[in-house]
Design a protein around this motif. Structure first.
Motif, PDB file in Angstrom:
ATOM      1  N   GLY A 126       2.421 -33.709  38.755  1.00 52.95           N
ATOM      2  CA  GLY A 126       2.942 -33.869  40.105  1.00 52.95           C
ATOM      3  C   GLY A 126       3.395 -32.546  40.700  1.00 52.95           C
ATOM      4  O   GLY A 126       2.893 -31.474  40.349  1.00 52.95           O
ATOM      5  N   ILE A 127       4.360 -32.595  41.576  1.00 49.50           N
ATOM      6  CA  ILE A 127       4.893 -31.387  42.214  1.00 49.50           C
ATOM      7  C   ILE A 127       5.491 -30.451  41.166  1.00 49.50           C
ATOM      8  O   ILE A 127       5.354 -29.230  41.252  1.00 49.50           O
ATOM      9  CB  ILE A 127       5.953 -31.765  43.268  1.00 49.50           C
ATOM     10  CG1 ILE A 127       5.290 -32.534  44.418  1.00 49.50           C
ATOM     11  CG2 ILE A 127       6.657 -30.522  43.800  1.00 49.50           C
ATOM     12  CD1 ILE A 127       6.262 -33.124  45.419  1.00 49.50           C
ATOM     13  N   VAL A 128       6.135 -31.029  40.157  1.00 46.40           N
ATOM     14  CA  VAL A 128       6.717 -30.223  39.070  1.00 46.40           C
ATOM     15  C   VAL A 128       5.624 -29.445  38.342  1.00 46.40           C
ATOM     16  O   VAL A 128       5.769 -28.259  38.031  1.00 46.40           O
ATOM     17  CB  VAL A 128       7.490 -31.120  38.085  1.00 46.40           C
ATOM     18  CG1 VAL A 128       7.952 -30.320  36.878  1.00 46.40           C
ATOM     19  CG2 VAL A 128       8.680 -31.766  38.779  1.00 46.40           C
ATOM     20  N   GLY A 129       4.503 -30.103  38.080  1.00 44.30           N
ATOM     21  CA  GLY A 129       3.382 -29.441  37.420  1.00 44.30           C
ATOM     22  C   GLY A 129       2.791 -28.330  38.265  1.00 44.30           C
ATOM     23  O   GLY A 129       2.416 -27.271  37.741  1.00 44.30           O
ATOM     24  N   LEU A 130       2.706 -28.554  39.579  1.00 41.80           N
ATOM     25  CA  LEU A 130       2.203 -27.523  40.487  1.00 41.80           C
ATOM     26  C   LEU A 130       3.095 -26.291  40.470  1.00 41.80           C
ATOM     27  O   LEU A 130       2.620 -25.156  40.450  1.00 41.80           O
ATOM     28  CB  LEU A 130       2.128 -28.077  41.919  1.00 41.80           C
ATOM     29  CG  LEU A 130       0.813 -28.749  42.335  1.00 41.80           C
ATOM     30  CD1 LEU A 130       0.969 -29.385  43.707  1.00 41.80           C
ATOM     31  CD2 LEU A 130      -0.333 -27.747  42.348  1.00 41.80           C
ATOM     32  N   LEU A 131       4.403 -26.519  40.459  1.00 43.96           N
ATOM     33  CA  LEU A 131       5.353 -25.404  40.396  1.00 43.96           C
ATOM     34  C   LEU A 131       5.178 -24.616  39.105  1.00 43.96           C
ATOM     35  O   LEU A 131       5.293 -23.384  39.088  1.00 43.96           O
ATOM     36  CB  LEU A 131       6.789 -25.920  40.508  1.00 43.96           C
ATOM     37  CG  LEU A 131       7.187 -26.487  41.886  1.00 43.96           C
ATOM     38  CD1 LEU A 131       8.583 -27.101  41.819  1.00 43.96           C
ATOM     39  CD2 LEU A 131       7.124 -25.406  42.958  1.00 43.96           C
ATOM     40  N   GLY A 132       4.897 -25.331  38.018  1.00 38.69           N
ATOM     41  CA  GLY A 132       4.669 -24.659  36.731  1.00 38.69           C
ATOM     42  C   GLY A 132       3.456 -23.749  36.777  1.00 38.69           C
ATOM     43  O   GLY A 132       3.499 -22.612  36.276  1.00 38.69           O
ATOM     44  N   VAL A 133       2.357 -24.208  37.389  1.00 40.26           N
ATOM     45  CA  VAL A 133       1.142 -23.387  37.502  1.00 40.26           C
ATOM     46  C   VAL A 133       1.383 -22.186  38.406  1.00 40.26           C
ATOM     47  O   VAL A 133       0.933 -21.069  38.118  1.00 40.26           O
ATOM     48  CB  VAL A 133      -0.035 -24.238  38.026  1.00 40.26           C
ATOM     49  CG1 VAL A 133      -1.191 -23.352  38.471  1.00 40.26           C
ATOM     50  CG2 VAL A 133      -0.517 -25.186  36.941  1.00 40.26           C
ATOM     51  N   LEU A 134       2.089 -22.394  39.510  1.00 41.10           N
ATOM     52  CA  LEU A 134       2.391 -21.286  40.423  1.00 41.10           C
ATOM     53  C   LEU A 134       3.259 -20.236  39.729  1.00 41.10           C
ATOM     54  O   LEU A 134       3.070 -19.028  39.934  1.00 41.10           O
ATOM     55  CB  LEU A 134       3.087 -21.812  41.686  1.00 41.10           C
ATOM     56  CG  LEU A 134       2.209 -22.670  42.608  1.00 41.10           C
ATOM     57  CD1 LEU A 134       3.046 -23.232  43.754  1.00 41.10           C
ATOM     58  CD2 LEU A 134       1.038 -21.865  43.156  1.00 41.10           C
ATOM     59  N   ALA A 135       4.214 -20.687  38.907  1.00 40.93           N
ATOM     60  CA  ALA A 135       5.056 -19.750  38.152  1.00 40.93           C
ATOM     61  C   ALA A 135       4.210 -18.949  37.170  1.00 40.93           C
ATOM     62  O   ALA A 135       4.396 -17.737  37.001  1.00 40.93           O
ATOM     63  CB  ALA A 135       6.150 -20.508  37.404  1.00 40.93           C
TER      64      ALA A 135
END
Length: 439
Positions: free
Chosen positions: A341-350
């Protein structure tokens, strides 16, 4: 002779505590740069070996566990990606696949332990092996590619076992090779240009259209870096060779672009003529549609990577016999959205931000310039190809991203550029300097 210089630069004469660690760092970095096109799985083996070796060395206190503030920020960004992935797996258990995805996260943690090991090496000494190794690896990869394309009549995969992954690696490491174009060594300049040309040829032979889209971005990055360097005067014979290389690249590029264009044209026609037939383009469109629907059904935490394709097929509501038999949705960002979800997207962006932070936070100097160039080439290559295919989740793509990020952390901003031949000349000085550290 270049082979003798390379051997002397790699294998520092003499024995010693820190001499041995530095020598192994040089060898690991050189072999790692050779592998992406020739034996992609070898990159993950190199990373795991470096990780295990670093853990053992730290346990017996062979070198200190020292990280700079920037190292900790970069390592934390990588760890955030690991934590978001582990969280999505744990929250959506699937006993058959949970362990696989959890084990895939372990190599990312190498960044915490391999950086201190690389810091044993003298500033600036590993970069020549990374760049020269990339060039030599691309030259070898072209031979592999020609055999596959001409004699086996398939899209070139090199030693990656996957045309898309091969396309990513060849456009990335071919570009890294050209960073040596301003070397004071004529041999290394030839390897730089040849490696760059071979990398482009391999990318075209792979038929990976997303890798072709990377090229204009990489050209701009390379122009930015090289325009600030003192380039050697090009002789008439070199100009002739360059002209031949350009013609060869353009000729093969023209053939492959035409071939892949007709394939795309045929797939577009099938969308109207045979809407129920699953062509390559139709499958990708269905994957994106199913991925978006699945994400919107669980936008905060997703479903976990182990449940990805089950949820995508469910969102598309396709009959059991017509399920899409893919392992990912051919978009790295959408993949992360379905997984976490959004949490996973933030992880990839990081994770994508990690190499950029490592490069841009350095002190101004030659080392910072080359680090910025490598970080931009790395992130651009992954983002562009990952938007249309795989980004993370493949052992080789994960290993290459992590190891290059580790090397970027190690580079000192003020470190001067060195060629392999210059590094060879400093071998005796390095031996003395490393030997003094043990006292």
């Amino acid at each position: 002779m270049f082979p003798e210089q390379l051997t002397k630069a790699l294998l520092i004469p003499s024995k010693g505590h820190y001499v041995g660690i530095d020598r192994n760092n040089r060898i690991f970095t050189f072999i790692f740069a050779l592998f992406p096109g020739l034996l992609a799985s070898g990159t993950s083996v190199i990373l795991v070996c470096a990780f295990a070796w670093a853990l053992i060395s730290l346990a017996v206190k062979r070198f200190p566990f020292e990280l700079t503030r920037t190292d900790k920020i970069v390592a934390s960004c990588v760890t955030l990606f690991v934590l978001t992935t582990v969280l999505s797996v744990v929250m959506h258990p699937n006993a058959s696949d949970d362990k696989t995805f959890l084990l895939k996260m372990i190599p990312f943690l190498a960044i915490w332990f391999v950086i201190p090991r690389l810091r044993v090496s003298i500033s600036g000494r590993l970069i020549p092996f990374l760049i020269t190794g990339a060039g030599l690896g691309m030259i070898g990869s072209l031979v592999f590619s020609i055999i596959q394309a001409v004699f086996l009549d398939i899209r070139a995969e090199g030693g990656a076992g996957n045309a898309a992954v091969f396309g990513l690696f060849t456009v990335l490491f071919g570009s890294i090779s050209l960073l040596n174009a301003h070397s004071e060594s004529k041999t290394e300049r030839i390897i730089a240009v040849a490696g760059f040309a071979c990398g482009l040829l391999c990318a075209f032979l792979s038929g990976t259209r997303s890798a072709w889209l990377v090229m204009p971005f990489n050209f701009v990055i390379l122009f930015w870096y090289l325009r600030g360097q003192e380039l050697p005067v090009v002789s008439r014979s070199i100009k002739v060779v360059l002209a031949i290389l350009i013609v060869a690249v353009l000729a093969i590029a023209g053939l492959k672009v035409k071939e892949r264009y007709h394939a795309l044209e045929s797939d577009i026609s099938l969308l109207d003529e045979k809407p129920n037939e699953i062509s390559s383009l139709k499958a990708r469109m269905l994957l994106w549609e199913g991925g978006m629907k699945a994400f919107l059904q669980a936008p905060l935490m997703g479903y976990g990577p182990q449940n990805r394709m089950e949820k995508v097929n469910s969102a598309l509501d396709v009959p059991g016999g017509k399920k899409l038999l893919f392992t990912h949705v051919h978009n790295g960002f959408l993949n992360a959205a379905v997984d976490g979800g959004i949490v996973g997207l933030l992880g990839v962006l990081a994770l994508l931000a990690a190499p950029l932070i490592a490069a841009f936070r350095k002190k101004r100097g030659p080392g910072r310039d080359i680090a910025i160039a490598i970080s931009l080439l790395l992130v651009t290559s992954y983002v562009v190809t990952g938007t249309f295919g795989i980004m993370f989740g493949h052992d080789a793509t994960d290993a290459v991203f992590v190891y290059l990020t580790i090397v970027l952390c190690w580079i000192a901003g003020e470190a001067v550029y060195l060629s392999v031949s210059q590094t060879a000349e400093l071998a005796e000085t390095d031996k003395i300097a490393l030997g003094e550290r043990t006292s």
